[in-house]
Design a protein around this motif. Structure first.
Motif, PDB file in Angstrom:
ATOM      1  N   ARG A 158       0.837  -1.200   0.000  1.00  0.00           N
ATOM      2  CA  ARG A 158       0.000   0.000   0.000  1.00  0.00           C
ATOM      3  C   ARG A 158       0.874   1.255   0.000  1.00  0.00           C
ATOM      4  O   ARG A 158       0.593   2.226  -0.704  1.00  0.00           O
ATOM      5  N   PHE A 159       1.953   1.220   0.789  1.00  0.00           N
ATOM      6  CA  PHE A 159       2.850   2.380   0.841  1.00  0.00           C
ATOM      7  C   PHE A 159       3.390   2.698  -0.551  1.00  0.00           C
ATOM      8  O   PHE A 159       3.380   3.848  -0.998  1.00  0.00           O
ATOM      9  N   ALA A 160       3.837   1.666  -1.249  1.00  0.00           N
ATOM     10  CA  ALA A 160       4.425   1.873  -2.574  1.00  0.00           C
ATOM     11  C   ALA A 160       3.366   2.352  -3.571  1.00  0.00           C
ATOM     12  O   ALA A 160       3.562   3.344  -4.281  1.00  0.00           O
ATOM     13  N   THR A 161       2.238   1.653  -3.609  1.00  0.00           N
ATOM     14  CA  THR A 161       1.220   1.996  -4.612  1.00  0.00           C
ATOM     15  C   THR A 161       0.602   3.364  -4.329  1.00  0.00           C
ATOM     16  O   THR A 161       0.349   4.142  -5.242  1.00  0.00           O
ATOM     17  N   ASP A 162       0.402   3.675  -3.038  1.00  0.00           N
ATOM     18  CA  ASP A 162      -0.129   5.005  -2.701  1.00  0.00           C
ATOM     19  C   ASP A 162       0.838   6.094  -3.162  1.00  0.00           C
ATOM     20  O   ASP A 162       0.417   7.151  -3.657  1.00  0.00           O
ATOM     21  N   THR A 163       2.129   5.846  -2.960  1.00  0.00           N
ATOM     22  CA  THR A 163       3.122   6.857  -3.318  1.00  0.00           C
ATOM     23  C   THR A 163       3.013   7.209  -4.792  1.00  0.00           C
ATOM     24  O   THR A 163       2.997   8.381  -5.175  1.00  0.00           O
ATOM     25  N   LEU A 164       2.897   6.189  -5.628  1.00  0.00           N
ATOM     26  CA  LEU A 164       2.822   6.459  -7.069  1.00  0.00           C
ATOM     27  C   LEU A 164       1.447   6.995  -7.471  1.00  0.00           C
ATOM     28  O   LEU A 164       1.333   7.968  -8.213  1.00  0.00           O
ATOM     29  N   MET A 165       0.391   6.366  -6.922  1.00  0.00           N
ATOM     30  CA  MET A 165      -0.963   6.772  -7.332  1.00  0.00           C
ATOM     31  C   MET A 165      -1.297   8.183  -6.858  1.00  0.00           C
ATOM     32  O   MET A 165      -2.062   8.901  -7.519  1.00  0.00           O
ATOM     33  N   ASN A 166      -0.723   8.586  -5.713  1.00  0.00           N
ATOM     34  CA  ASN A 166      -1.002   9.938  -5.219  1.00  0.00           C
ATOM     35  C   ASN A 166      -0.460  11.018  -6.147  1.00  0.00           C
ATOM     36  O   ASN A 166      -0.851  12.182  -6.043  1.00  0.00           O
ATOM     37  N   GLU A 167       0.444  10.630  -7.022  1.00  0.00           N
ATOM     38  CA  GLU A 167       0.918  11.595  -8.012  1.00  0.00           C
ATOM     39  C   GLU A 167      -0.095  11.761  -9.143  1.00  0.00           C
ATOM     40  O   GLU A 167       0.035  12.663  -9.973  1.00  0.00           O
ATOM     41  N   GLY A 168      -1.053  10.827  -9.180  1.00  0.00           N
ATOM     42  CA  GLY A 168      -2.118  10.936 -10.177  1.00  0.00           C
ATOM     43  C   GLY A 168      -1.683  10.601 -11.589  1.00  0.00           C
ATOM     44  O   GLY A 168      -2.430  10.814 -12.543  1.00  0.00           O
ATOM     45  N   LYS A 169      -0.454  10.076 -11.734  1.00  0.00           N
ATOM     46  CA  LYS A 169       0.017   9.795 -13.093  1.00  0.00           C
ATOM     47  C   LYS A 169      -0.132   8.318 -13.412  1.00  0.00           C
ATOM     48  O   LYS A 169       0.062   7.467 -12.561  1.00  0.00           O
ATOM     49  N   GLN A 170      -0.426   8.044 -14.642  1.00  0.00           N
ATOM     50  CA  GLN A 170      -0.527   6.663 -15.124  1.00  0.00           C
ATOM     51  C   GLN A 170       0.888   6.212 -15.523  1.00  0.00           C
ATOM     52  O   GLN A 170       1.543   6.841 -16.357  1.00  0.00           O
ATOM     53  N   PRO A 171       1.374   5.132 -14.916  1.00  0.00           N
ATOM     54  CA  PRO A 171       2.761   4.733 -15.193  1.00  0.00           C
ATOM     55  C   PRO A 171       2.934   3.999 -16.525  1.00  0.00           C
ATOM     56  O   PRO A 171       4.063   3.749 -16.932  1.00  0.00           O
ATOM     57  N   TYR A 172       1.850   3.675 -17.180  1.00  0.00           N
ATOM     58  CA  TYR A 172       1.971   2.919 -18.433  1.00  0.00           C
ATOM     59  C   TYR A 172       1.458   3.734 -19.608  1.00  0.00           C
ATOM     60  O   TYR A 172       0.590   4.580 -19.462  1.00  0.00           O
ATOM     61  N   SER A 173       2.024   3.457 -20.753  1.00  0.00           N
ATOM     62  CA  SER A 173       1.511   4.111 -21.955  1.00  0.00           C
ATOM     63  C   SER A 173       1.087   3.018 -22.938  1.00  0.00           C
ATOM     64  O   SER A 173       1.464   1.858 -22.794  1.00  0.00           O
ATOM     65  N   ARG A 174       0.339   3.427 -23.934  1.00  0.00           N
ATOM     66  CA  ARG A 174      -0.193   2.445 -24.871  1.00  0.00           C
ATOM     67  C   ARG A 174       0.763   2.210 -26.024  1.00  0.00           C
ATOM     68  O   ARG A 174       1.399   3.134 -26.530  1.00  0.00           O
ATOM     69  N   ALA A 175       0.789   0.963 -26.472  1.00  0.00           N
ATOM     70  CA  ALA A 175       1.542   0.644 -27.682  1.00  0.00           C
ATOM     71  C   ALA A 175       0.763   1.206 -28.880  1.00  0.00           C
ATOM     72  O   ALA A 175      -0.387   1.630 -28.737  1.00  0.00           O
ATOM     73  N   ALA A 176       1.396   1.201 -30.028  1.00  0.00           N
ATOM     74  CA  ALA A 176       0.726   1.695 -31.233  1.00  0.00           C
ATOM     75  C   ALA A 176      -0.601   0.969 -31.424  1.00  0.00           C
ATOM     76  O   ALA A 176      -0.713  -0.233 -31.143  1.00  0.00           O
ATOM     77  N   ALA A 177      -1.605   1.704 -31.883  1.00  0.00           N
ATOM     78  CA  ALA A 177      -2.942   1.119 -32.043  1.00  0.00           C
ATOM     79  C   ALA A 177      -2.892  -0.083 -32.991  1.00  0.00           C
ATOM     80  O   ALA A 177      -2.232  -0.052 -34.037  1.00  0.00           O
ATOM     81  N   THR A 178      -3.573  -1.131 -32.582  1.00  0.00           N
ATOM     82  CA  THR A 178      -3.605  -2.347 -33.406  1.00  0.00           C
ATOM     83  C   THR A 178      -4.828  -2.386 -34.295  1.00  0.00           C
ATOM     84  O   THR A 178      -4.924  -3.206 -35.204  1.00  0.00           O
ATOM     85  N   GLY A 179      -5.832  -1.526 -33.969  1.00  0.00           N
ATOM     86  CA  GLY A 179      -7.076  -1.557 -34.722  1.00  0.00           C
ATOM     87  C   GLY A 179      -8.016  -2.660 -34.266  1.00  0.00           C
ATOM     88  O   GLY A 179      -9.111  -2.809 -34.798  1.00  0.00           O
ATOM     89  N   LYS A 180      -7.579  -3.424 -33.236  1.00  0.00           N
ATOM     90  CA  LYS A 180      -8.441  -4.502 -32.742  1.00  0.00           C
ATOM     91  C   LYS A 180      -9.328  -3.971 -31.618  1.00  0.00           C
ATOM     92  O   LYS A 180      -8.938  -3.073 -30.868  1.00  0.00           O
ATOM     93  N   LYS A 181     -10.538  -4.551 -31.540  1.00  0.00           N
ATOM     94  CA  LYS A 181     -11.495  -4.134 -30.517  1.00  0.00           C
ATOM     95  C   LYS A 181     -11.874  -5.325 -29.646  1.00  0.00           C
ATOM     96  O   LYS A 181     -12.189  -6.406 -30.161  1.00  0.00           O
ATOM     97  N   VAL A 182     -11.857  -5.102 -28.355  1.00  0.00           N
ATOM     98  CA  VAL A 182     -12.219  -6.176 -27.435  1.00  0.00           C
ATOM     99  C   VAL A 182     -13.360  -5.703 -26.534  1.00  0.00           C
ATOM    100  O   VAL A 182     -13.330  -4.574 -26.024  1.00  0.00           O
ATOM    101  N   ALA A 183     -14.356  -6.560 -26.369  1.00  0.00           N
ATOM    102  CA  ALA A 183     -15.446  -6.276 -25.433  1.00  0.00           C
ATOM    103  C   ALA A 183     -15.143  -6.967 -24.117  1.00  0.00           C
ATOM    104  O   ALA A 183     -14.816  -8.151 -24.089  1.00  0.00           O
ATOM    105  N   VAL A 184     -15.227  -6.204 -23.045  1.00  0.00           N
ATOM    106  CA  VAL A 184     -15.045  -6.766 -21.702  1.00  0.00           C
ATOM    107  C   VAL A 184     -16.376  -6.600 -20.979  1.00  0.00           C
ATOM    108  O   VAL A 184     -16.919  -5.496 -20.932  1.00  0.00           O
ATOM    109  N   VAL A 185     -16.889  -7.670 -20.457  1.00  0.00           N
ATOM    110  CA  VAL A 185     -18.168  -7.606 -19.760  1.00  0.00           C
ATOM    111  C   VAL A 185     -17.914  -7.664 -18.259  1.00  0.00           C
ATOM    112  O   VAL A 185     -17.408  -8.668 -17.751  1.00  0.00           O
ATOM    113  N   GLY A 186     -18.233  -6.588 -17.602  1.00  0.00           N
ATOM    114  CA  GLY A 186     -18.013  -6.508 -16.155  1.00  0.00           C
ATOM    115  C   GLY A 186     -16.821  -5.627 -15.844  1.00  0.00           C
ATOM    116  O   GLY A 186     -15.727  -5.851 -16.352  1.00  0.00           O
TER     117      GLY A 186
END
Lengths: 445, 434
Positions: free
Chosen positions: A121-149
């Motif tokens: 929790r200490f580690a994740t709070d430290t990063l999440m409290n900065e409000g930044k997303q640590p990951y970026s997206r790879a180039a768009a593949t053009g594929k679409k996925v449906a997630v239910v839930g």
């Protein structure tokens, strides 16, 4: 104050606001940096560490703790999120006492494991409290996925897919995303709207659209999803609840513990939540504990957890049982309900003692009747509205280790799918692994 | 409880624990409290010549390194000798010696390398009634650049010369405190003895930089963005000092020469180890600076308990007992064969022994089903690394093989006879002779 713990029947506002705030404060408070340093110093950096083996998401625990110890908690958070994007919630709700911390060698050495959950929790709070997303997206593949839930499985799956450059649409039946993280967890484990904030943070990677109020079967059809998307992931959870087949189960204030927990979590003001003076919870799992403890915290005078087998068999961990006892709940094992009494509203419940025999559980004929203004049933949840065409394993959707169902192009994970325990962390692992498999398949096409 | 009374250079103190010359001994207030806490003696913080007071930095004087749980392992300092007026120090020494006649007060001194400077101060020290003097030939910073401290200690001829001046002008014991910032401590010790010293004390602090601030790029301790080397001490330096004490204790020229050991004494055990390695008593500083004067209580009770358990009734009975066992590598018994043994009952299955052996040593530990760690005797060279990385004390032990057994690693029989490198067939000099 009008009401008190001794007010008869079911009533809101048994305790004042200040008391309720204290009662529902963070169960495992955040570690201060100094506390984290001291806790991290206890880790032995084991080889092929048992804690990692015990973690359903296989987080590299010795590495992230060493990263905390060396003053790089954000790197530690990245180590956690690489395996478990909902590492923040898991740090709060994981039964660590039966997972990583049970396996910790310092538990063997001293009966006191490294405080892995709170370090996470200490580690994740430290990063999440900065409000930044640590990951970026790879180039768009053009594929679409449906997630239910939009529960732990669906969110974990969606994030991983988005990272790989796929576009994801999540269909969720509820008003708010998060699934059990939002609706099914005791309020004192996820304070300050953490579940909702975590979802917003997760979605900030981009490429994920969430559609609320879209239940599969009624609002959307699986066949349509199969047609319109390149892959479908089902993380629908277990939305049905088992009922007690005993006389009187239809009386007022005989309800699902799941609903009670959701009501507490969703309430803006705990003084609005009604609770009985005498509450009886039927069941032995985490749901039973969460419901019973919160009933006490809301001001119920007597809370009893009745469980049909012996206490060792309860699904709730020993730690959770002790928490319930510490909060003043009475745990009565070897009791199964036989009837619920009352006129319109429940007033009592009669339970029969049981013996475990080689032929299974048998009633002894001896009964006990307890005062009850409110009976909460926590006797299991089931898959509701099972999608047609998918093979089941027991009462769950059958999946292989990669999350593939019996139908090509449909994956499933989390509580609705066969496989691991019904835990948030397991759902996250299954969603992630299904995403990996979906990705492999999509890029090979 | 064993009697810890220790006589060093004829100075009797109730125990062998003295406080070393350093901040803990720089004024009456501290020394009085130290004596009340139970310390056997003090070496007063180094006095310099009368004149303008010493000037210290006005920022951080100490740097440190830490172990787990921020336990202080090594400390360094850039403080100079006393910055209090000479006469005040002398008056306080005189007063305390009168009040505590059963405790030792040794006065540490550092004045320029001129005989008159030493004569002047010795006369004044003599008037205090102090038990002796310690010549500070060790300080590695600040004073060394002015031709004192380690600048003297690094030149055996200077050591001998100044020691002789002191012996000629002072009647009580003269202890020469040595610097470790040299290549072979024996030359310094021999010089002190040749100059007539009654004893050596060692070590003074080691040249060091403890860390660098990665934001300001300044070494620590930092004074306005700059740092300098300081003197290193504390638990981390104990092995270095132990070696130097042993070298002096077993040197032909200095064997039996009294030694006061200084270097990371933190517990009674450290003190006992120094004393069996040839020291007549020990001096403590960092432990007191870390935990306060009270730690002497543990040192007293611990040493006493150990002596009782061994049947020693006087500290003189165990002094130097380990000295004959300190030898050169070439005399180690190469016929001795041991194997690591892991006690499965106390093993907590962390696997550190496996990682260490597998990655960095001899691949002699198996990790079996269920995290069972066992030693493969056919590969084990008994290097002891597994013992050293195991978090559980005594879980892994080195078990000697009995004569007549076959070492599964070499296929050779273990022989009872002692055999060292000087006679080993692989030794080129032996080979050439044959």
């Amino acid at each position: 104050m009008a009401e008190s713990t001794r007010t008869p029947g079911v009533a809101p506002g048994r305790l004042d606001t200040a008391t309720l705030e204290t009662n529902f404060a963070d169960l495992h408070g955040a570690l201060e940096p100094h506390e984290a340093q001291v806790a991290a110093d206890r880790c032995y950096f084991c080889h092929d560490a048992p804690c990692v083996t015990a973690c359903p998401t296989t987080i590299d625990i010795p590495l992230f703790i060493r990263q905390i110890a060396t003053g790089t908690p954000k790197a530690a958070a990245k180590t956690i999120f690489d395996q478990n994007i909902l590492g923040g919630m898991c740090a709060r709700v994981c039964p660590t006492e039966t997972l990583c911390e049970e396996a910790c060698v310092r538990e063997a050495a001293e009966g006191k494991p490294v405080d892995i959950g709170r370090l996470q929790r200490f580690a994740t709070d430290t990063l999440m409290n900065e409000g930044k997303q640590p990951y970026s997206r790879a180039a768009a593949t053009g594929k679409k996925v449906a997630v239910v839930g939009a529960g732990p499985a669906g969110l974990s799956c969606a994030h991983r897919l988005a990272m790989y450059g796929h576009d994801v649409v999540i269909f969720d039946a509820k008003d708010k995303p998060g699934g059990l993280n939002e609706y099914g967890i005791a309020a004192y484990k996820s304070v300050n709207n953490f579940a909702n904030n975590e979802v917003a943070w997760l979605l900030s990677i981009g490429g994920i659209e969430i559609k609320q109020g879209q239940a599969i079967g009624s609002d959307i059809a699986l066949a349509d999803l199969q047609n319109e998307y390149d892959a479908v992931f089902l993380g629908v959870g277990l939305d049905g609840t088992n009922k007690l087949a005993v006389p009187g189960a239809e009386l007022n204030h005989v309800t699902d513990a799941v609903q009670f927990i959701a009501d507490v979590r969703q309430s803006e003001d705990y003084t609005d939540v009604a609770v009985g003076r005498h509450v009886v919870v039927i069941g032995g799992g985490m749901t039973a504990i969460d419901a019973a403890v919160q009933a006490r915290l809301l001001g119920a005078e007597n809370v009893t957890i009745a469980y049909r087998r012996d206490q060792e068999n309860m699904n709730a961990s020993r730690w959770e049982q002790e928490l319930a006892a510490a909060k003043g709940c009475n745990i009565l094992p070897h009791l199964q309900p036989v009837s619920i009494e009352g006129k319109g509203e429940v007033t009592s419940i009669t339970l029969e003692y049981t013996d475990a025999t080689t032929d299974g559980l048998k009633g002894t004929g001896e009964t006990v009747t307890l005062n009850a203004d409110q009976v909460l049933m926590a006797v299991g949840q089931t898959l509701e509205g099972q999608p047609a065409g998918l093979s089941l394993s027991g009462s769950k959707i059958q999946v292989d280790s990669a999350g593939r169902t019996s139908v090509d192009g449909i994956w499933a994970g989390g509580d609705c799918a066969s496989g691991g325990d019904d835990l948030t962390v397991t759902a996250v692992a299954e969603g992630r692994d299904a995403a990996e498999d979906i990705h492999k398949q999509l890029i090979s096409n | 409880m064993a009697d810890l009374t220790t006589e060093f250079l004829g100075i009797r103190t109730p125990n062998p624990f003295w406080l070393a010359s350093a901040p803990p001994t720089d004024k009456e207030y501290n020394v009085r409290r130290a004596f009340e806490a139970g310390w056997g003696g003090v070496v007063w913080k180094t006095l310099g010549s009368d004149g303008p007071p010493i000037v210290n930095v006005n920022g951080a004087r100490y740097g440190a390194i830490w172990g787990a749980d921020r336990r202080l392992l090594g400390l360094n300092n850039i403080e100079l000798i006393t910055d209090r007026p000479l006469q005040i120090n002398l008056d306080e020494i005189k007063q305390l010696k009168q009040e505590y006649p059963d405790r030792a007060i040794i006065v540490s001194l550092m004045v320029p390398c001129e005989e008159q400077a030493w004569k002047d101060i010795l006369a004044r020290v003599d008037e205090t009634g102090a038990d002796g003097i310690e010549l500070n030939f060790g300080c590695p910073h600040g004073m060394a650049e002015r031709g004192m401290g380690s600048a003297v200690g690094q030149v055996p001829e200077y050591i001998e010369m100044v020691t002789r001046w002191c012996k000629e002008n002072y009647d009580k014991p003269v202890i020469v405190k040595l610097t470790p910032n040299i290549t072979d401590i024996r030359f310094a010790a021999r010089a002190a003895k040749a100059g007539g010293a009654d004893a050596v004390s060692l070590i003074n602090t080691i040249n060091s930089i403890t860390s660098v601030n990665l934001d300001t790029m300044s070494p620590e301790p930092s004074i306005d963005g700059k740092g300098t080397h300081g003197g290193y001490c504390g638990p981390a330096v104990k092995p270095i000092c132990m070696h130097m004490v042993a070298e002096i204790a077993r040197d032909d020229e200095t064997s039996g020469f009294p030694i006061s050991a200084i270097g990371g004494v933190t517990t009674w055990r450290d003190a006992a180890e120094y004393m069996v390695t040839g020291a007549g008593n020990v001096q403590v500083c960092t432990a007191a600076m870390t935990y306060g004067f009270k730690i002497v209580e543990e040192m007293i009770s611990g040493l006493s308990d150990w002596m009782d358990s061994k049947g020693y009734t006087s500290t003189s009975e165990f002094m130097g007992q380990a000295v004959p066992n300190v030898t050169d590598w070439q005399y180690l018994n190469l016929n001795y064969v041991a194997k690591a043994k892991i006690d499965q009952d106390s093993c907590i299955k962390c696997g550190r022994c496996f990682a260490a052996c597998e990655d960095t040593s001899h691949q002699a530990i198996w990790m079996k089903e269920g995290r069972v760690f066992e030693v493969n005797d056919a590969e084990c060279v008994a290097c002891n690394l597994c013992v050293n990385v195991c978090p559980v004390e005594d879980c892994i032990t080195m078990e000697p093989m009995a004569a007549g057994e076959t070492d599964p690693r070499t296929g050779k029989e273990v022989v009872a006879e002692y055999g060292n490198w000087t006679t080993h067939p692989n030794n080129p000099s032996v080979f050439e002779k044959a």
